[in-house]
Design an enzyme around this catalytic site. Sequence first.
Site, mmCIF file in Angstrom:
data_model
loop_
_atom_site.group_PDB
_atom_site.id
_atom_site.type_symbol
_atom_site.label_atom_id
_atom_site.label_comp_id
_atom_site.label_asym_id
_atom_site.label_seq_id
_atom_site.Cartn_x
_atom_site.Cartn_y
_atom_site.Cartn_z
ATOM 1 N N MET A 55 38.693 29.451 42.018
ATOM 2 C CA MET A 55 40.025 29.717 42.556
ATOM 3 C C MET A 55 40.972 28.520 42.399
ATOM 4 O O MET A 55 41.833 28.285 43.236
ATOM 5 C CB MET A 55 39.927 30.125 44.035
ATOM 6 C CG MET A 55 39.051 31.340 44.286
ATOM 7 S SD MET A 55 39.532 32.779 43.309
ATOM 8 C CE MET A 55 41.003 33.252 44.214
ATOM 9 N N ASN A 94 37.002 33.540 31.488
ATOM 10 C CA ASN A 94 37.293 33.964 32.855
ATOM 11 C C ASN A 94 37.059 35.465 32.958
ATOM 12 O O ASN A 94 37.092 36.176 31.946
ATOM 13 C CB ASN A 94 38.744 33.652 33.216
ATOM 14 C CG ASN A 94 39.060 33.970 34.663
ATOM 15 O OD1 ASN A 94 38.254 33.699 35.567
ATOM 16 N ND2 ASN A 94 40.214 34.576 34.912
ATOM 17 N N HIS A 108 38.495 38.818 35.193
ATOM 18 C CA HIS A 108 39.574 39.234 36.092
ATOM 19 C C HIS A 108 39.368 40.701 36.458
ATOM 20 O O HIS A 108 39.044 41.514 35.580
ATOM 21 C CB HIS A 108 40.926 39.034 35.390
ATOM 22 C CG HIS A 108 42.077 39.356 36.274
ATOM 23 N ND1 HIS A 108 42.498 38.510 37.276
ATOM 24 C CD2 HIS A 108 42.869 40.455 36.347
ATOM 25 C CE1 HIS A 108 43.524 39.068 37.908
ATOM 26 N NE2 HIS A 108 43.758 40.243 37.367
ATOM 27 N N SER A 150 28.799 36.140 42.791
ATOM 28 C CA SER A 150 27.978 37.262 42.328
ATOM 29 C C SER A 150 27.998 37.373 40.796
ATOM 30 O O SER A 150 27.004 37.799 40.200
ATOM 31 C CB SER A 150 28.418 38.586 42.975
ATOM 32 O OG SER A 150 29.660 39.007 42.492
HETATM 33 C C1 GRF Z 1 35.659 38.546 40.989
HETATM 34 O O1 GRF Z 1 36.274 39.721 41.434
HETATM 35 C C2 GRF Z 1 36.340 38.053 39.739
HETATM 36 O O2 GRF Z 1 36.859 39.068 38.935
HETATM 37 C C3 GRF Z 1 37.456 37.212 40.283
HETATM 38 O O3 GRF Z 1 36.910 36.590 41.426
HETATM 39 C C4 GRF Z 1 35.850 37.390 41.941
HETATM 40 C C5 GRF Z 1 34.644 36.501 42.000
HETATM 41 O O4 GRF Z 1 33.543 37.148 42.607
HETATM 42 N N1 GRF Z 1 37.937 36.284 39.285
HETATM 43 P P1 GRF Z 1 32.137 36.416 42.614
HETATM 44 O O5 GRF Z 1 32.333 35.071 43.288
HETATM 45 O O6 GRF Z 1 31.665 36.289 41.207
HETATM 46 O O7 GRF Z 1 31.266 37.309 43.439
#
Ligand code: GRF
Length: 214
Positions: free
Chosen positions: A89, A106, A108, A12
């Site tokens: 991840m 990044n 977070h 997202s």
């Molecule tokens: C988000 O909450 C971001 O902060 C974390 O992983 C999640 C990724 O969400 N690092 P998306 O795949 O961008 O929807």
Amino acid sequence: MRLAILLSGRGSNFAAIHDAIVRGELDAEIVCVISNRPDAPGIANARQWGLDAHVIDHRAFASRAAHEYEVLRVLEQARPDFIVLAGYMRLLSADFVAKFPQRILNIHPSLLPAFPGVDAQKQAVDYGVRVSGCTVHFVDESLDAGPIIVQRAVEVRPDDDAESLAARILEEEHVAYVEALVALGTRVWRVEGRRVLFEGPAAGGRRPAVESGR
Ligand code: GRF
């Protein structure tokens, strides 16, 4: 500004960045999207939007180094100005990070340095903080610890659980990532120690809600 997106899942944040480019809010081009998971919804979107999409499944490689070597090969062809981790991840090795100083970003889902690592929203609820939020930062060799570019705060409500808080933080993440990229692309900036310093007014776009060093 040439952007490479690395993701593992929903994507997202990637979608928010793509939308901002399409709307003309962010003057950038997504030059490649790399997923380490073949089933990531984010990589399906990348294909649908006609972007240069790559699945580099870490399970197909014997070591972290071998997987990163393949990621590097794609990045070298795409020549991004910034590598944007958007729910990626996988930990990047120190060798990988050292190749791109102040060029890997990044996001977070907490106000770092509070609640690094996994389940940041649950950590915030369990700790009982009244305010949490999100942080866009440069990636260095330590986890969730590089210089901070943008933070946005989110109130923690008494009836919040990890899911409800995560949903409200996610809305701010989408704004914060675009703000950070607009700022990096339109303003003169430098990193001094841990502080990211922006000079002068924004040349375009909205101002980040909170900038470090100001
Ligand atoms: C988000 O909450 C971001 O902060 C974390 O992983 C999640 C990724 O969400 N690092 P998306 O795949 O961008 O929807």
